[in-house]
Design a protein around this motif. Structure first.
Motif, mmCIF file in Angstrom:
data_model
loop_
_atom_site.group_PDB
_atom_site.id
_atom_site.type_symbol
_atom_site.label_atom_id
_atom_site.label_comp_id
_atom_site.label_asym_id
_atom_site.label_seq_id
_atom_site.Cartn_x
_atom_site.Cartn_y
_atom_site.Cartn_z
ATOM 1 N N GLU A 25 0.835 -1.208 0.000
ATOM 2 C CA GLU A 25 0.000 0.000 0.000
ATOM 3 C C GLU A 25 0.868 1.255 0.000
ATOM 4 N N ARG A 26 1.878 1.259 0.853
ATOM 5 C CA ARG A 26 2.766 2.428 0.955
ATOM 6 C C ARG A 26 3.548 2.649 -0.341
ATOM 7 N N LYS A 29 1.206 4.059 -3.058
ATOM 8 C CA LYS A 29 0.953 5.496 -2.857
ATOM 9 C C LYS A 29 2.171 6.324 -3.237
ATOM 10 N N SER A 32 2.741 6.388 -6.999
ATOM 11 C CA SER A 32 1.724 7.174 -7.710
ATOM 12 C C SER A 32 2.107 8.653 -7.762
#
Length: 58
Positions: A25-26, A29, A32
């Protein structure tokens, strides 16, 4: 641009841990922010691999 992440589990058990999901997840992010997509993350164990994308986690 896009990446596919992969890592091995020395224990031989391919099932992703909570930490695996959190770091994915990190990374997703962070990447992105520079317009890089994470297409998949694959956890590899003894004779088995598990795709985060196939499980709908990406």
């Amino acid at each position: 641009a896009a990446v596919i992440l992969a890592h091995n589990h020395p224990s031989g058990v391919a099932e992703p841990s909570h930490a695996d999901r959190t770091v994915t997840e990190r990374l997703t992010k962070a990447l992105s922010l520079v317009d890089v997509r994470v297409l998949d993350h694959v956890a590899i164990g003894h004779g088995e691999s598990i795709s985060f994308a196939e499980r709908g986690w990406l």
